[in-house]
Design a protein around this motif. Sequence first.
Motif, mmCIF file in Angstrom:
data_model
loop_
_atom_site.group_PDB
_atom_site.id
_atom_site.type_symbol
_atom_site.label_atom_id
_atom_site.label_comp_id
_atom_site.label_asym_id
_atom_site.label_seq_id
_atom_site.Cartn_x
_atom_site.Cartn_y
_atom_site.Cartn_z
ATOM 1 N N GLU A 145 0.872 -1.175 0.000
ATOM 2 C CA GLU A 145 0.000 0.000 0.000
ATOM 3 C C GLU A 145 0.913 1.231 0.000
ATOM 4 O O GLU A 145 2.039 1.174 0.494
ATOM 5 N N GLU B 79 -7.514 2.731 -1.279
ATOM 6 C CA GLU B 79 -7.618 2.150 0.073
ATOM 7 C C GLU B 79 -8.239 3.137 1.057
ATOM 8 O O GLU B 79 -8.622 4.258 0.694
ATOM 9 N N GLU C 231 -3.698 0.627 -3.041
ATOM 10 C CA GLU C 231 -3.054 -0.686 -2.961
ATOM 11 C C GLU C 231 -3.032 -1.278 -4.360
ATOM 12 O O GLU C 231 -4.056 -1.280 -5.059
HETATM 13 MG MG MG Z 1 -5.029 -3.153 1.852
#
Ligand code: MG
Length: 466
Positions: A139, A199, A206
């Motif tokens: 991420e 996200e 991500e």
């Molecule tokens: Mg995630």
Amino acid sequence: MADAVIDSVMARASEEQIRLVRFLYADHGGIIRGKAAGTSRLRERTASGIGHTVAMMAMSMLDQLQPVAGMGPVGEVRIVPDPDTFVTLPYAPGAGAMLADLVKPDGSPWEACPRTFLKEAIVELAGQGYGIQAAFEPEFTVGRRESSPGGPSIPDRLIPLDDSLCYSATGFHLAHNFIMELVDALEAQGLEVEHYYPELGHGQHELSVRHTGALRAADNHVLYRETVRGVAFKHGLWASLAPKPIPDQAGNGTHLHASLTDLLPDGAPGGRNAFADPADRYGLSQVGYHFIGGLLAHLPALVALTCASVNSYRRLAPQMWASAYSCYGMDNREAAIRICSPLRGDPGSSVNLELKPSDSSANPYLALGAFIYAGLDGIRGKIDPGEAVNVDPATLTDSERSAGGTHRLPASLAAALDALSADEMMMDALGPLRAAAYLAVKRSEAAHFAHSTDPYYECFHHFTKL
Ligand code: MG
Ligand code: GLU
């Protein structure tokens, strides 16, 4: 064979008008560093490497050199690239890159080379009869770096690009141009994009890439980190994979996914997922449970390598979906180790383990190598992982948690480093030079940030570098 690979690197460099090729490695501070060779001497430099001081593996993420015996101003290693990893860099026209080992001048492996550490772990695992497939699942936060109106003594901040909601269609719209260029750039380097979504955190995204052999997975993660930042810089943006670049937003995990595979008698990967057992209630084989047993037994030490920065421990808090407790569970996103349920139609091959206390401040070679050594110890010692925890461990009482063998993960880098130095197996695996340098570098970072109570100071130093 090696000559044929270098020939093909030279041909591609010439066709694509590459002038400089970066020889990249990751250091003990988790920073990606390197030196570049001009293409006119690329063939020679690929064979000989580029000279480098041994001291750089004693450098912290603040560029503060630590006193480590054997890593002073006297002594030389070579940054020797692996020509199989050659890529041209879509975000840096005229430049290419290769991932590199740190090698002694006589050509033998250097005891502090992180990429060698991972290669050795893979060999150990093969000695036990297994190969490993792995993927880092990162991420990151996209935003703008802004100086503080309070003046130059106040640290810059990362201002997120959007305030879109988790997995929201608005998030897709707002970051579309950046994300499409990122996808193109990753795929041009041979990283297969698997999933993408905006996200939870503002400006947080991500994007996962397909699993592959462990060495390639770690190499891919270095290329990935470089690409996310390189594409952002090109757009006048700032992207960060730091675990917690903004104090009040969701942290950036880089969960580590892995499964073991059988090896054929000649040592080639057999392709069968050794973690899969469709007859088990969670679809996991006995060797999978033992691997979890090893991960749990070494987890406090392991996180010193997988959650490798001071900033990491701002992320590892209960009920943040990042994991804060040493337990495992079936599809439990608050457990440190999640057994990932197999995908329908693919029951035999998609079951895998996910380590959630893992982020991109780690050196990916050390993180994945240590993960392998921990799991291998569980296989060799047939370590029973106990019962799965299939609730959020934060909702249990202290006594319920300790009855099930569930404990809080180290709450700071300093505590994780103490656990690492007390873990004999892990210290042996690292070897004395690497262990001494790693602990010195990381303890210096812990001590540095202990002087400041301002979270923005710590976040600044991490989002600018990672
Ligand atoms: Mg995630
Ligand atoms: N952002 C969470 C972390 O720090 C992970 C959220 C998720 O993908 O489950 O690990």
